[in-house]
Scaffold this motif. Structure first.
Motif, short mmCIF file in Angstrom:
data_model
loop_
_atom_site.label_atom_id
_atom_site.label_comp_id
_atom_site.label_asym_id
_atom_site.label_seq_id
_atom_site.Cartn_x
_atom_site.Cartn_y
_atom_site.Cartn_z
N PHE A 98 0.87 -1.17 0.00
CA PHE A 98 0.00 0.00 0.00
C PHE A 98 0.91 1.23 0.00
O PHE A 98 1.16 1.82 1.05
CB PHE A 98 -0.91 -0.01 1.23
CG PHE A 98 -1.98 1.06 1.23
CD1 PHE A 98 -1.97 2.12 0.33
CD2 PHE A 98 -3.01 0.99 2.15
CE1 PHE A 98 -2.96 3.10 0.36
CE2 PHE A 98 -4.01 1.96 2.18
CZ PHE A 98 -3.97 3.03 1.28
N PRO A 99 1.45 1.61 -1.18
CA PRO A 99 2.33 2.78 -1.24
C PRO A 99 1.60 4.03 -0.77
O PRO A 99 0.39 4.18 -0.98
CB PRO A 99 2.69 2.88 -2.72
CG PRO A 99 2.45 1.52 -3.28
CD PRO A 99 1.28 0.98 -2.49
N ALA A 100 2.34 4.92 -0.14
CA ALA A 100 1.75 6.15 0.38
C ALA A 100 1.42 7.16 -0.71
O ALA A 100 0.87 8.21 -0.43
CB ALA A 100 2.69 6.78 1.40
N GLY A 101 1.74 6.84 -1.95
CA GLY A 101 1.45 7.73 -3.07
C GLY A 101 1.75 7.02 -4.37
O GLY A 101 2.08 5.83 -4.38
N PRO A 102 1.62 7.69 -5.51
CA PRO A 102 1.87 7.05 -6.80
C PRO A 102 3.30 6.49 -6.88
O PRO A 102 4.26 7.14 -6.49
CB PRO A 102 1.68 8.20 -7.80
CG PRO A 102 0.82 9.19 -7.09
CD PRO A 102 1.21 9.09 -5.65
N ALA A 103 3.40 5.26 -7.37
CA ALA A 103 4.70 4.62 -7.53
C ALA A 103 4.60 3.68 -8.72
O ALA A 103 3.54 3.12 -9.00
CB ALA A 103 5.09 3.86 -6.27
N SER A 168 -5.69 0.66 -15.20
CA SER A 168 -5.17 0.46 -13.85
C SER A 168 -3.65 0.39 -13.85
O SER A 168 -2.99 0.93 -12.95
CB SER A 168 -5.75 -0.81 -13.24
OG SER A 168 -7.16 -0.71 -13.10
N ALA A 169 -3.08 -0.28 -14.84
CA ALA A 169 -1.62 -0.35 -14.94
C ALA A 169 -1.01 1.04 -15.14
O ALA A 169 0.11 1.31 -14.69
CB ALA A 169 -1.21 -1.28 -16.07
N ARG A 170 -1.75 1.93 -15.80
CA ARG A 170 -1.28 3.31 -15.98
C ARG A 170 -1.47 4.14 -14.71
O ARG A 170 -0.93 5.24 -14.59
CB ARG A 170 -2.06 4.01 -17.11
CG ARG A 170 -1.79 3.51 -18.50
CD ARG A 170 -2.30 4.51 -19.53
NE ARG A 170 -3.71 4.84 -19.35
CZ ARG A 170 -4.72 4.22 -19.96
NH1 ARG A 170 -4.47 3.23 -20.81
NH2 ARG A 170 -5.97 4.58 -19.74
N GLY A 171 -2.28 3.63 -13.78
CA GLY A 171 -2.59 4.41 -12.59
C GLY A 171 -3.79 5.31 -12.78
O GLY A 171 -3.93 6.33 -12.08
N ASP A 172 -4.68 4.95 -13.70
CA ASP A 172 -5.89 5.71 -13.95
C ASP A 172 -7.09 5.00 -13.31
O ASP A 172 -7.27 3.80 -13.54
CB ASP A 172 -6.15 5.87 -15.45
CG ASP A 172 -5.11 6.74 -16.13
OD1 ASP A 172 -4.45 7.53 -15.42
OD2 ASP A 172 -4.94 6.63 -17.36
N ALA A 178 -10.91 8.23 -3.89
CA ALA A 178 -10.42 8.63 -2.58
C ALA A 178 -9.43 9.78 -2.67
O ALA A 178 -8.66 9.89 -3.63
CB ALA A 178 -9.77 7.45 -1.88
N LYS A 179 -9.46 10.62 -1.65
CA LYS A 179 -8.40 11.62 -1.49
C LYS A 179 -7.23 11.03 -0.72
O LYS A 179 -6.15 11.61 -0.67
CB LYS A 179 -8.95 12.86 -0.77
CG LYS A 179 -9.94 13.66 -1.62
CD LYS A 179 -10.38 14.92 -0.92
CE LYS A 179 -11.19 15.82 -1.85
NZ LYS A 179 -12.37 15.17 -2.42
N LEU A 180 -7.44 9.87 -0.12
CA LEU A 180 -6.40 9.16 0.61
C LEU A 180 -5.29 8.76 -0.36
O LEU A 180 -5.54 8.04 -1.33
CB LEU A 180 -7.02 7.91 1.25
CG LEU A 180 -6.12 7.00 2.07
CD1 LEU A 180 -5.71 7.69 3.37
CD2 LEU A 180 -6.84 5.69 2.36
N PRO A 181 -4.05 9.19 -0.14
CA PRO A 181 -2.96 8.84 -1.06
C PRO A 181 -2.83 7.33 -1.22
O PRO A 181 -2.74 6.60 -0.23
CB PRO A 181 -1.72 9.44 -0.39
CG PRO A 181 -2.25 10.55 0.45
CD PRO A 181 -3.58 10.08 0.95
N GLY A 182 -2.83 6.86 -2.45
CA GLY A 182 -2.71 5.43 -2.72
C GLY A 182 -3.99 4.65 -2.53
O GLY A 182 -4.04 3.44 -2.79
N GLY A 183 -5.06 5.31 -2.08
CA GLY A 183 -6.30 4.61 -1.75
C GLY A 183 -6.96 3.94 -2.94
O GLY A 183 -7.41 2.79 -2.86
N ASP A 184 -7.04 4.65 -4.08
CA ASP A 184 -7.70 4.07 -5.25
C ASP A 184 -6.90 2.91 -5.83
O ASP A 184 -7.48 1.90 -6.26
CB ASP A 184 -7.92 5.14 -6.32
CG ASP A 184 -9.00 6.13 -5.94
OD1 ASP A 184 -9.77 5.84 -5.00
OD2 ASP A 184 -9.08 7.18 -6.58
#
Length: 308
Positions: A98-103, A168-172, A178-184
């Protein structure tokens, strides 16, 4: 010293991904008396530490190094596992982040989606032809995939936001998330885990495909990217009392419950279990077989295009 493979041939064998911390580690220790364990994880040193703990409890274990976010690594790990030619009894797809942000991984894919869904999906498909009838394949899922789950929405989640495997693989993700970082990313990967378990259960009735929601586990180390004070609070204050709170658990309690599911003689398949090992329902979306079949078809097509 590693146990010779010849000494493992008369023992039921279970494959566990993510066994070096949290729920995976506790499950490996609880599973020690039940057969040989193939421990699949990224860090060889940590795998050897868990292997030592398992063997001190009278079990046997074989470490296999694999980063599930790396498709080439998944192929190599699957080949290594198949090569062992042991008496397979089950697969526990537990590894997750569960990364804290985009990775991103080395291919530029969203790291959470690649690690939590694409890697376990590819590993499972590679192993399925080699598993005997009745083998148990269990996925660790999460109720945060359900936008109607109040504890999840109170924590900032807005359910799985699946558009397609490629998106999803693109991060879309679907808007309104969610506004929660990494939540979606996390919720969508878990949505796809659950959809996969349901679709595979219908597609491959000779095997048992089930899913488990182990409850909110503050001691699981899933939030290892959070600050040290929060991690200490979770591990030493919240984790011991977690089993007494509705929808909560801790790795030790979850490991015992998961061990019971993995070793049960039941023929049940396509079941989603809660933190107490009781059947539960997922979101309206994953309760729709057409949605689950679409997730599986799109994941297969995406991985095929990527050469996995």
């Amino acid at each position: 010293m590693l146990t010779p493979i010849t000494e493992l041939l008369d023992r039921r064998t279970y494959i566990i991904t993510g066994p070096t911390s949290g729920i995976g580690r506790r499950t490996a220790l609880e599973m020690a008396p039940h057969g040989t364990l193939v421990l699949v994880g990224r860090d060889r040193t940590k795998l050897d530490e868990v292997r030592g703990e398992v063997e001190r409890r009278g079990g046997r274990a074989v470490p296999v190094v694999c980063d599930l976010s790396d498709p080439a690594g998944v192929r190599r790990a699957a080949a290594r596992i198949i090569e062992l030619d042991l008496p397979w009894a089950g697969l526990f797809n537990n590894a997750g982040i569960f990364p804290a942000g985009p990775a991103k991984n080395a291919r530029g894919w969203d790291l959470a989606f690649a690690t939590n869904h694409l890697g376990p999906f590819a590993l499972t498909e590679a192993l399925v032809p080699h598993l005997p009838d009745g083998a148990q394949i269990l996925f660790t899922c999460s109720a945060v995939e359900d936008p109607e789950r109040k504890p999840a929405t109170m924590s900032g989640f807005r359910g799985g936001r699946y558009i397609s495997a490629e998106a999803s693989a693109r991060g879309d993700w679907r808007p309104g998330g969610a506004k929660l970082p990494g939540g979606d990313a996390y919720a969508t990967s878990k949505q796809c885990n659950l959809a996969t378990a349901f679709a595979f259960a219908r597609e491959m009735p000779r095997l048992r495909f089930n899913a488990v929601e182990p409850g909110f586990n503050p001691g699981s180390e899933l939030g290892r990217d959070s600050n040290i004070m929060l991690r200490m609070l979770a591990k030493y204050v919240l984790s011991p009392i977690a089993p007494a709170i509705k929808y909560w658990s801790n790795p030790k309690t979850a490991g015992r419950m998961i061990t019971e599911l993995l070793t049960a003689e039941s023929s049940s398949t396509g079941v989603y279990y809660d933190e107490n090992g009781k059947p539960m329902t997922g979101s309206a979306e994953v309760s729709d077989p057409a949605f689950c079949d679409r997730v599986v078809a799109e994941t297969r097509a995406f991985l095929a295009r990527a050469g996995v």
